[in-house]
Design an enzyme around this catalytic site. Structure first.
Site, short mmCIF file in Angstrom:
data_model
loop_
_atom_site.label_atom_id
_atom_site.label_comp_id
_atom_site.label_asym_id
_atom_site.label_seq_id
_atom_site.Cartn_x
_atom_site.Cartn_y
_atom_site.Cartn_z
N GLN A 139 0.48 -1.57 0.24
CA GLN A 139 0.32 0.04 -0.36
C GLN A 139 0.79 1.07 -0.05
O GLN A 139 2.13 1.40 0.47
CB GLN A 139 -0.69 -0.14 1.33
CG GLN A 139 -1.73 -0.80 1.44
CD GLN A 139 -2.86 -1.08 0.45
OE1 GLN A 139 -3.24 0.17 -0.08
NE2 GLN A 139 -3.85 -1.40 0.34
N GLU A 160 -5.98 -15.30 -3.21
CA GLU A 160 -5.29 -14.13 -4.19
C GLU A 160 -4.88 -15.31 -5.55
O GLU A 160 -3.72 -15.90 -5.63
CB GLU A 160 -3.74 -13.36 -3.11
CG GLU A 160 -3.33 -12.56 -4.24
CD GLU A 160 -3.30 -11.48 -4.79
OE1 GLU A 160 -3.96 -10.93 -3.56
OE2 GLU A 160 -3.19 -11.79 -6.05
N CYS A 186 -11.99 0.07 -3.16
CA CYS A 186 -11.35 0.98 -3.82
C CYS A 186 -12.09 2.05 -4.73
O CYS A 186 -11.97 2.65 -6.06
CB CYS A 186 -10.01 0.98 -4.23
SG CYS A 186 -9.58 -0.20 -5.76
N1 SAH Z 1 -5.78 -7.59 0.53
C1 SAH Z 1 -4.88 -6.17 -0.74
C2 SAH Z 1 -4.81 -6.80 -1.53
C3 SAH Z 1 -5.94 -5.82 -2.76
S1 SAH Z 1 -5.75 -4.72 -4.04
C4 SAH Z 1 -4.26 -5.21 0.19
O1 SAH Z 1 -4.98 -5.04 1.32
O2 SAH Z 1 -2.94 -5.56 0.68
C5 SAH Z 1 -7.02 -6.65 -5.07
C6 SAH Z 1 -6.21 -7.31 -5.52
O3 SAH Z 1 -7.04 -8.69 -5.75
C7 SAH Z 1 -4.80 -7.36 -6.03
O4 SAH Z 1 -3.88 -8.31 -5.16
C8 SAH Z 1 -5.56 -8.24 -7.34
O5 SAH Z 1 -3.83 -9.67 -7.75
C9 SAH Z 1 -6.29 -9.71 -6.31
N2 SAH Z 1 -7.18 -10.21 -7.65
C10 SAH Z 1 -7.30 -9.58 -8.41
N3 SAH Z 1 -8.67 -10.70 -8.96
C11 SAH Z 1 -9.24 -10.96 -8.63
C12 SAH Z 1 -8.96 -12.25 -8.42
N4 SAH Z 1 -10.39 -13.34 -8.76
N5 SAH Z 1 -9.47 -13.70 -6.99
C13 SAH Z 1 -9.01 -13.75 -6.06
N6 SAH Z 1 -7.19 -12.60 -6.15
C14 SAH Z 1 -8.12 -11.39 -7.33
#
Ligand code: SAH
Length: 458
Positions: free
Chosen positions: A288, A338, A413
């Site tokens: 982040q 993830e 977001c």
């Molecule tokens: N929760 C984390 C990141 C959120 S960003 C934090 O707070 O830092 C959203 C994340 O979802 C990204 O890392 C992206 O790679 C993942 N993502 C996207 N599509 C997805 C899916 N279909 N299943 C699982 N993860 C996914």
């Protein structure tokens, strides 16, 4: 026959600004026809020139503010308009926070169809400046000089030599010194058009709580010229840099980093903390960008998720596992899911780094993994969702609801897809209890929101 529009291109008009679009642009009307104008605020009377007209709306360029809003201030950055990275610098910070609260409220009412749900006031920063921990400076040549800076809006022209006020202060100074070294040694700068030259980008990452700093030089070469001298120079001139990395990028694309890194000194990564948890950040790691507000956001998520400590939680779309680790103390077991493999590897390593053994990370699409887990009899008492901008897959939401967790905590977001998904979950038996926007990106239109939903007994 083409219908005549009520506005004409290149004509000047005086209009009242009555609203604000979700990217911060002002909205007004000419004979009922919608016009978007950047850099203007609700309640203002402005003079504009129409620059583009489509059948349903037009775009105007601000010429003159006739009656300014009390929320209008002078942008602090001299390149505000050219850069485009910030969109709200012309508003007081209090007005920015109110704008974000309104954007969330409007989405929840219009798209989510929910009336009467309380939207808490957006939690802002005490100091809404210098909050970003990662900066990527393109290196270029202008005239005879080597320059670093930022790309101008929608172009690859470098705005040279200005400190970006939302970045951590040291990043720019460090990149500037490395640039001086490159210029002094005459190392050729990469040219995007010809694909020739070596130095492409200087990237800095700062651990806000640990003070560790990593600098990465992205270069179109397997071996960096004057590498030993650069190491000596950095150690002598900038002892605060804890790691220096050469990233090899020989592809002729816009992507900043290539796959391979060569550590020039230090560990090749930095550590930063969120709350009491440590995270390892390598050149390619996602982390982040605003660690101060991340802690605020996750603390809210934890407050919403918290049960007695005996339960299981699913952290879906978990990235490098930041939320999973944050929740690990308060749950019996945390499953993180993830899509991106390197992020999952970082997540596992971060769990190890913090000595946490009650978390398990699974790589795959949440909409496939969760139904499989449920079929195996693994279910969650609390589910945390933190999807990318496009929101959650419907199959996933249906599976989550079928599992009947007590609560769902949704971190988003994008207010539009959040509102859409809240509506779906509402139909599936989850009532929205509280909505809390958090300002992770001051001066920009972006807003992060955390929502608590509870299961309704049926
Ligand atoms: N929760 C984390 C990141 C959120 S960003 C934090 O707070 O830092 C959203 C994340 O979802 C990204 O890392 C992206 O790679 C993942 N993502 C996207 N599509 C997805 C899916 N279909 N299943 C699982 N993860 C996914």
């Amino acid at each position: 026959m083409k219908k005549e529009l009520p506005v004409k291109r290149n004509e000047t008009y005086t209009i009242d600004i009555t609203g604000q679009g979700h990217e911060g642009q002002g909205v007004g009307r000419i004979d009922g026809f919608t016009v978007f104008v950047e850099g203007v605020l609700p309640s203002e009377k402005v003079e504009i020139k129409i620059v583009k007209a489509a059948p349903s709306h037009a775009f105007g360029k601000l010429l003159n503010v006739i009656e300014p809003s009390p929320a209008r201030i002078q942008p602090f950055c001299s390149t505000y308009k050219r850069c485009g990275g910030c969109q709200l610098q012309h508003m007081t910070y209090e007005a920015q926070l109110e704008f974000k609260t309104n954007i969330v409220r409007e989405a929840v009412q219009r798209i989510g169809g929910m009336e009467g749900v309380e939207i808490k006031h957006t939690i802002g920063m005490n100091q809404p400046l210098n909050y970003r921990n990662k900066a990527q400076y393109p290196v270029g040549v202008q005239g005879e000089q080597v320059v670093i800076g930022f790309y101008a809006n929608r172009s690859h022209e470098i705005i040279a030599g200005t400190q970006c006020e939302i970045q951590h202060k040291r990043g720019f100074q460090i990149a500037g010194k490395i640039k001086e070294f490159i210029e002094g040694k005459g190392i050729p700068v990469y040219n995007e058009k010809s694909g020739k030259g070596i130095i492409r980008h200087i990237v800095t990452r700062v651990g806000f709580s640990t003070g560790e700093i990593m600098a990465v030089v992205a270069a179109n070469a397997d071996n960096l010229p004057y590498k030993d001298e650069l190491v000596e120079f950095v150690e002598r001139e900038m002892p605060e840099i804890t790691s220096l990395v050469h990233n090899i990028n020989k592809k002729n694309t816009n992507v900043i980093f290539g796959e391979q890194n060569k550590v020039l000194f230090g560990r090749g990564y930095i550590i930063d903390t969120i709350g009491k948890y440590q995270f390892k950040i390598s050149p390619h790691s996602f982390f982040q960008v605003n660690p101060v507000q991340t802690e605020v956001l996750y603390s809210k998520a934890l407050e919403y998720a918290r049960l007695t400590g005996k339960e299981t939680v699913f952290d879906l779309y978990c990235g490098i596992g930041t939320i999973s680790l944050f929740l690990s103390d308060n749950f019996k077991k945390v499953y993180g899911v993830e899509l991106v493999q390197p992020a999952v590897e970082d997540a596992r390593e971060n769990a190890k780094l913090n000595g946490i053994s009650n978390v398990e990370f699974i790589c795959g699409e949440a909409e496939k993994v969760v139904p499989e887990m449920y079929a195996k009899g693994i279910r969650a008492d609390v589910v945390v969702l933190d999807p990318p901008r496009k929101g959650c897959d419907r199959v996933l939401l249906e599976t989550v609801a079928a599992m009947k967790p007590e609560r769902i905590v949704y971190v988003s977001c994008n207010p539009s897809t959040l509102a859409r998904d809240l509506k779906i979950l509402d139909e599936l038996g989850y009532k929205t209890k509280e909505i809390q926007p958090v300002d992770m990106f001051p001066q920009t239109y972006h807003v992060e929101t955390v929502v608590l939903m509870s299961r309704v007994e049926k």
